[in-house]
Write a protein that holds these residues in place. Structure first.
Motif, mmCIF file in Angstrom:
data_model
loop_
_atom_site.group_PDB
_atom_site.id
_atom_site.type_symbol
_atom_site.label_atom_id
_atom_site.label_comp_id
_atom_site.label_asym_id
_atom_site.label_seq_id
_atom_site.Cartn_x
_atom_site.Cartn_y
_atom_site.Cartn_z
ATOM 1 N N ILE A 1 1.114 3.280 -2.220
ATOM 2 C CA ILE A 1 1.915 2.782 -1.096
ATOM 3 C C ILE A 1 2.281 1.318 -1.314
ATOM 4 O O ILE A 1 3.434 0.909 -1.121
ATOM 5 C CB ILE A 1 1.136 2.949 0.226
ATOM 6 C CG1 ILE A 1 0.936 4.427 0.560
ATOM 7 C CG2 ILE A 1 1.865 2.237 1.373
ATOM 8 C CD1 ILE A 1 -0.028 4.677 1.710
ATOM 9 N N GLN A 2 1.309 0.528 -1.726
ATOM 10 C CA GLN A 2 1.550 -0.898 -1.951
ATOM 11 C C GLN A 2 2.505 -1.143 -3.115
ATOM 12 O O GLN A 2 3.285 -2.103 -3.109
ATOM 13 C CB GLN A 2 0.222 -1.618 -2.191
ATOM 14 C CG GLN A 2 -0.698 -1.625 -0.988
ATOM 15 C CD GLN A 2 -0.061 -2.256 0.238
ATOM 16 O OE1 GLN A 2 0.540 -3.321 0.156
ATOM 17 N NE2 GLN A 2 -0.185 -1.600 1.384
ATOM 18 N N ALA A 3 2.433 -0.256 -4.120
ATOM 19 C CA ALA A 3 3.274 -0.428 -5.313
ATOM 20 C C ALA A 3 4.731 -0.056 -5.050
ATOM 21 O O ALA A 3 5.627 -0.516 -5.765
ATOM 22 C CB ALA A 3 2.722 0.414 -6.466
ATOM 23 N N MET B 1 15.336 6.044 1.739
ATOM 24 C CA MET B 1 14.829 7.170 0.963
ATOM 25 C C MET B 1 13.528 7.686 1.584
ATOM 26 O O MET B 1 12.700 6.906 2.056
ATOM 27 C CB MET B 1 14.590 6.767 -0.492
ATOM 28 C CG MET B 1 15.853 6.420 -1.255
ATOM 29 S SD MET B 1 15.537 5.727 -2.908
ATOM 30 C CE MET B 1 14.930 7.171 -3.772
ATOM 31 N N VAL B 2 13.356 9.005 1.572
ATOM 32 C CA VAL B 2 12.147 9.641 2.102
ATOM 33 C C VAL B 2 11.513 10.461 0.988
ATOM 34 O O VAL B 2 12.193 11.267 0.339
ATOM 35 C CB VAL B 2 12.473 10.538 3.312
ATOM 36 C CG1 VAL B 2 11.239 11.325 3.762
ATOM 37 C CG2 VAL B 2 13.011 9.701 4.466
ATOM 38 N N PHE B 3 10.221 10.249 0.778
ATOM 39 C CA PHE B 3 9.535 10.954 -0.319
ATOM 40 C C PHE B 3 8.032 10.983 -0.076
ATOM 41 O O PHE B 3 7.507 10.273 0.786
ATOM 42 C CB PHE B 3 9.842 10.293 -1.673
ATOM 43 C CG PHE B 3 9.541 8.825 -1.745
ATOM 44 C CD1 PHE B 3 8.293 8.359 -2.145
ATOM 45 C CD2 PHE B 3 10.515 7.879 -1.404
ATOM 46 C CE1 PHE B 3 8.022 7.008 -2.218
ATOM 47 C CE2 PHE B 3 10.252 6.519 -1.469
ATOM 48 C CZ PHE B 3 8.992 6.081 -1.877
ATOM 49 N N THR B 4 7.358 11.822 -0.853
ATOM 50 C CA THR B 4 5.899 11.898 -0.785
ATOM 51 C C THR B 4 5.271 11.132 -1.944
ATOM 52 O O THR B 4 5.875 10.981 -3.012
ATOM 53 C CB THR B 4 5.390 13.346 -0.852
ATOM 54 O OG1 THR B 4 5.581 13.868 -2.177
ATOM 55 C CG2 THR B 4 6.108 14.235 0.149
ATOM 56 N N HIS C 1 0.970 11.771 1.813
ATOM 57 C CA HIS C 1 1.751 11.457 3.003
ATOM 58 C C HIS C 1 3.239 11.535 2.656
ATOM 59 O O HIS C 1 3.636 11.445 1.482
ATOM 60 C CB HIS C 1 1.453 10.045 3.517
ATOM 61 C CG HIS C 1 0.271 9.955 4.417
ATOM 62 N ND1 HIS C 1 0.148 10.702 5.572
ATOM 63 C CD2 HIS C 1 -0.851 9.184 4.348
ATOM 64 C CE1 HIS C 1 -0.989 10.402 6.171
ATOM 65 N NE2 HIS C 1 -1.621 9.487 5.456
ATOM 66 N N THR C 2 4.060 11.665 3.696
ATOM 67 C CA THR C 2 5.510 11.513 3.594
ATOM 68 C C THR C 2 5.880 10.128 4.115
ATOM 69 O O THR C 2 5.388 9.707 5.160
ATOM 70 C CB THR C 2 6.237 12.598 4.408
ATOM 71 O OG1 THR C 2 5.955 13.875 3.852
ATOM 72 C CG2 THR C 2 7.745 12.367 4.402
ATOM 73 N N PHE C 3 6.763 9.446 3.393
ATOM 74 C CA PHE C 3 7.127 8.059 3.708
ATOM 75 C C PHE C 3 8.634 7.890 3.790
ATOM 76 O O PHE C 3 9.381 8.621 3.133
ATOM 77 C CB PHE C 3 6.631 7.105 2.616
ATOM 78 C CG PHE C 3 5.175 7.204 2.304
ATOM 79 C CD1 PHE C 3 4.249 6.419 2.990
ATOM 80 C CD2 PHE C 3 4.716 8.073 1.324
ATOM 81 C CE1 PHE C 3 2.900 6.507 2.707
ATOM 82 C CE2 PHE C 3 3.361 8.170 1.037
ATOM 83 C CZ PHE C 3 2.450 7.382 1.730
ATOM 84 N N VAL C 4 9.054 6.892 4.545
ATOM 85 C CA VAL C 4 10.427 6.395 4.462
ATOM 86 C C VAL C 4 10.369 4.970 3.927
ATOM 87 O O VAL C 4 9.517 4.176 4.345
ATOM 88 C CB VAL C 4 11.155 6.454 5.825
ATOM 89 C CG1 VAL C 4 10.454 5.636 6.895
ATOM 90 C CG2 VAL C 4 12.600 6.003 5.666
ATOM 91 N N GLU D 1 6.967 3.117 5.272
ATOM 92 C CA GLU D 1 6.451 3.494 6.579
ATOM 93 C C GLU D 1 5.991 4.947 6.494
ATOM 94 O O GLU D 1 6.731 5.821 6.027
ATOM 95 C CB GLU D 1 7.524 3.360 7.654
ATOM 96 C CG GLU D 1 7.048 3.808 9.033
ATOM 97 C CD GLU D 1 8.170 3.855 10.056
ATOM 98 O OE1 GLU D 1 7.937 4.455 11.124
ATOM 99 O OE2 GLU D 1 9.264 3.307 9.774
ATOM 100 N N ILE D 2 4.768 5.220 6.932
ATOM 101 C CA ILE D 2 4.233 6.583 6.885
ATOM 102 C C ILE D 2 4.842 7.389 8.032
ATOM 103 O O ILE D 2 4.789 6.970 9.196
ATOM 104 C CB ILE D 2 2.699 6.575 6.992
ATOM 105 C CG1 ILE D 2 2.072 5.768 5.854
ATOM 106 C CG2 ILE D 2 2.155 8.006 6.974
ATOM 107 C CD1 ILE D 2 0.569 5.594 5.968
ATOM 108 N N LEU D 3 5.367 8.568 7.721
ATOM 109 C CA LEU D 3 5.935 9.455 8.721
ATOM 110 C C LEU D 3 4.987 10.584 9.098
ATOM 111 O O LEU D 3 5.319 11.394 9.968
ATOM 112 C CB LEU D 3 7.254 10.029 8.228
ATOM 113 C CG LEU D 3 8.372 9.006 7.942
ATOM 114 C CD1 LEU D 3 9.610 9.714 7.413
ATOM 115 C CD2 LEU D 3 8.699 8.198 9.192
ATOM 116 N N THR D 4 3.839 10.641 8.441
ATOM 117 C CA THR D 4 2.868 11.718 8.705
ATOM 118 C C THR D 4 1.521 11.149 9.121
ATOM 119 O O THR D 4 0.469 11.614 8.694
ATOM 120 C CB THR D 4 2.718 12.630 7.473
ATOM 121 O OG1 THR D 4 2.516 11.815 6.297
ATOM 122 C CG2 THR D 4 3.925 13.495 7.272
#
Length: 284
Positions: free
Chosen positions: A170-172, A232-235, A270-273, A280-283
């Motif tokens: 997430i940080q990267a 962009m949205v991805f896991t 997690h799924t993120f935007v 930002e975590i969406l899950t």
């Protein structure tokens, strides 16, 4: 997807915005950039967020109910019933022939384990429950590890390290950087504990479909990969193995992915935007 392909083009007659120009600057340098379809609108992001809220509630429910002696078939039924009550759909069911509503992967099973009434949870087991929810046509995808009973210290460390790898990923992942930085950071952390990172499976774009671009590898490929752009949205879903990173698919069911040396594996997802300030975590 070829790096030479011009993914980012302007609609006919449109004047480029500052956003367009920034992406096109990267593209002109030979970078792999997303297509317009991968940049979600605010309305789409809200739809994915709503799916994510249900997805999270499902995993919260499983966390309350999971116990020694429970079968993975019971977990699957709980997921199916909860999803239906909330007006949503389980994405895995019948996806390319997958026969159940979620994936339940125990110990040496890396992912895509098929729930069964013949498979019980025992003291010392670790299990990943992977749930993908469709709500009003939008997808959200997440998984968690659950520890059953008393854990051996090395196995507990594997589970904890896998979660840390997700947090480091997430940080990267930063806007206007590249997908490849995620896997590089994750593999570096996993190796500190003597663990390996699965290479045959990856995270992925999602939201409007179950699987979209970009492919999100969790190890250092030596490549930059796709440019990460706000919208962009991805896991991110690193699979961390106790032993070798090599895996095989069970020939009988064609789905279950197992570590080659049959040592334990752990995964969090997690799924993120992507936003202007990072993921930002969406899950949640």
């Amino acid at each position: 997807m070829s790096k030479k392909r011009k993914n980012w083009t302007l609609p006919q007659g449109a004047e480029p915005t500052a956003f367009d120009l920034r992406i096109m600057e990267f593209q002109d340098k030979g970078c792999l950039v997303p297509t317009r379809s991968l940049i979600k609108t605010p309305e789409q992001i809200e739809g994915i967020r709503r799916a994510g809220e249900i997805n999270t509630a499902i995993l919260d429910m499983i966390e309350e109910k999971i116990h020694e002696g429970m079968t993975t078939g019971e977990i699957d039924r709980l997921v199916a019933e909860f999803t239906e009550r909330h007006g949503a759909v389980c994405a895995p069911l019948n996806y390319e022939g997958f026969p159940k509503h979620c994936c339940t992967s125990i110990n040496e099973v890396v992912c895509h384990g098929i729930p069964s009434d013949e498979e019980e949870l025992w003291d010392g087991d670790i299990i990943n429950v992977d749930v993908t929810t469709i709500k009003d046509g939008y997808y959200a995808d997440a998984s968690r590890m659950f520890c059953i009973g008393k854990m051996k210290p090395r196995i507990q460390r594997l589970v904890d390290c896998a979660k840390e790898c997700l947090e480091i990923g997430i940080q990267a992942a930063q806007p206007w950087h590249f997908v490849g930085e995620i896997g590089k950071a994750i593999e570096k952390h996993a190796r500190k504990d003597g663990f390996s990172v699965v290479r045959d499976l990856a995270g992925h774009g999602t939201g409007n479909h179950f699987h979209e671009d970009p492919e999100v590898d969790h190890y250092d490929t030596g490549e930059r990969g796709m440019l990460l752009v706000p919208g962009m949205v991805f896991t991110i879903e690193p699979m961390i193995n106790m032993g070798t990173y090599e895996v095989f698919i069970d020939e009988e069911d064609g789905w279950t992915v197992v570590t080659e040396d049959e040592k334990p594996s752990a995964q969090w997802e997690h799924t993120f935007v992507m936003t202007d300030n990072g993921l930002e975590i969406l899950t949640h």
